[in-house]
Design a protein around this motif. Sequence first.
Motif, PDB file in Angstrom:
ATOM      1  N   THR A 114     -34.641  -8.288 -57.825  1.00  0.00           N
ATOM      2  CA  THR A 114     -34.532  -7.042 -58.685  1.00  0.00           C
ATOM      3  C   THR A 114     -33.195  -6.589 -58.932  1.00  0.00           C
ATOM      4  OG1 THR A 114     -34.806  -5.504 -56.714  1.00  0.00           O
ATOM      5  CG2 THR A 114     -36.894  -6.376 -57.995  1.00  0.00           C
ATOM      6  N   GLY A 115     -32.292  -7.236 -58.197  1.00  0.00           N
ATOM      7  CA  GLY A 115     -30.775  -6.582 -58.340  1.00  0.00           C
ATOM      8  C   GLY A 115     -30.335  -5.598 -57.325  1.00  0.00           C
ATOM      9  N   ARG A 116     -31.293  -5.098 -56.486  1.00  0.00           N
ATOM     10  CA  ARG A 116     -31.102  -4.088 -55.578  1.00  0.00           C
ATOM     11  C   ARG A 116     -30.594  -4.875 -54.139  1.00  0.00           C
ATOM     12  NH1 ARG A 116     -35.492  -2.458 -58.263  1.00  0.00           N
ATOM     13  NH2 ARG A 116     -35.474  -0.198 -58.919  1.00  0.00           N
ATOM     14  N   ASP A 134     -30.961   1.899 -55.355  1.00  0.00           N
ATOM     15  CA  ASP A 134     -30.391   1.769 -56.790  1.00  0.00           C
ATOM     16  C   ASP A 134     -30.479  -0.004 -57.226  1.00  0.00           C
ATOM     17  OD1 ASP A 134     -29.994   4.250 -57.156  1.00  0.00           O
ATOM     18  OD2 ASP A 134     -28.199   4.360 -56.385  1.00  0.00           O
ATOM     19  N   THR A 135     -30.509  -0.271 -58.281  1.00  0.00           N
ATOM     20  CA  THR A 135     -30.364  -1.450 -58.996  1.00  0.00           C
ATOM     21  C   THR A 135     -28.723  -1.547 -58.956  1.00  0.00           C
ATOM     22  OG1 THR A 135     -32.200  -1.464 -60.096  1.00  0.00           O
ATOM     23  CG2 THR A 135     -30.621  -3.251 -60.587  1.00  0.00           C
ATOM     24  N   ILE A 137     -27.164  -4.916 -60.000  1.00  0.00           N
ATOM     25  CA  ILE A 137     -27.009  -5.577 -61.181  1.00  0.00           C
ATOM     26  C   ILE A 137     -28.240  -5.860 -61.764  1.00  0.00           C
ATOM     27  CG2 ILE A 137     -26.397  -8.169 -61.564  1.00  0.00           C
ATOM     28  CD1 ILE A 137     -24.746  -8.411 -58.985  1.00  0.00           C
ATOM     29  N   ASP A 138     -28.176  -5.832 -62.965  1.00  0.00           N
ATOM     30  CA  ASP A 138     -29.479  -6.109 -63.811  1.00  0.00           C
ATOM     31  C   ASP A 138     -30.105  -7.449 -63.579  1.00  0.00           C
ATOM     32  OD1 ASP A 138     -30.603  -7.253 -66.534  1.00  0.00           O
ATOM     33  OD2 ASP A 138     -30.605  -5.044 -66.885  1.00  0.00           O
ATOM     34  N   PRO A 139     -31.323  -7.346 -63.334  1.00  0.00           N
ATOM     35  CA  PRO A 139     -31.609  -8.911 -62.729  1.00  0.00           C
ATOM     36  C   PRO A 139     -31.632  -9.988 -64.328  1.00  0.00           C
ATOM     37  CG  PRO A 139     -33.408  -7.253 -62.474  1.00  0.00           C
ATOM     38  CD  PRO A 139     -32.223  -6.416 -63.312  1.00  0.00           C
ATOM     39  N   ASP A 140     -31.588  -9.409 -65.455  1.00  0.00           N
ATOM     40  CA  ASP A 140     -31.404 -10.621 -66.206  1.00  0.00           C
ATOM     41  C   ASP A 140     -29.975 -11.096 -66.264  1.00  0.00           C
ATOM     42  OD1 ASP A 140     -34.003 -10.204 -67.284  1.00  0.00           O
ATOM     43  OD2 ASP A 140     -33.326  -8.477 -68.812  1.00  0.00           O
ATOM     44  N   GLN A 141     -29.079 -10.126 -65.945  1.00  0.00           N
ATOM     45  CA  GLN A 141     -27.459 -10.573 -65.708  1.00  0.00           C
ATOM     46  C   GLN A 141     -27.456 -11.634 -64.479  1.00  0.00           C
ATOM     47  OE1 GLN A 141     -24.957  -7.232 -66.004  1.00  0.00           O
ATOM     48  NE2 GLN A 141     -25.345  -6.897 -67.986  1.00  0.00           N
TER      49      GLN A 141
END
Length: 146
Positions: A114-116, A134-135, A137-141
């Motif tokens: 999830t980027g966490r 908190d995230t 990094i955006d998971p898409d990136q």
Amino acid sequence: MSDVFKRLERVPTGTRESLDTILDSVGWNDAGLIPAIAQQHDSGEVLMMAWMNRQSLKETLATGWVCYWSRSRGKLWRKGESSGQMQTLKAAHLDCDGDTLLLSVDQTGPACHTGRRSCFYVALAGDGATVDGDTLIDPDQLYARS
């Protein structure tokens, strides 16, 4: 519990066993897997839980790059191979009955898909659950590399 792990209960510190003897005595589940908990080596933060088979554990011990067994993909999964967020092994320990691994790792960036930083970001209390991580990094990136 295997006879080997039963015997290890009473041996002095420093007693050594061969890796094959230990792996032959591990409490692998019916699918040949064992749960592996990854913990950041310097902070103690619990990052994730995944599964390992004998091959992934032996590869991890040989290379120092943590490798799991992906149940969803049905293949070895080297942590960070698609996201770049690697785990470097610092130490590996089996629990007293040989059915759970604790991996002390150095995690690059987030451990969670999830980027966490950690997969354990849903806190349960009383009558509810709260997202408390908190995230980073955006998971898409995070997975744009794959």
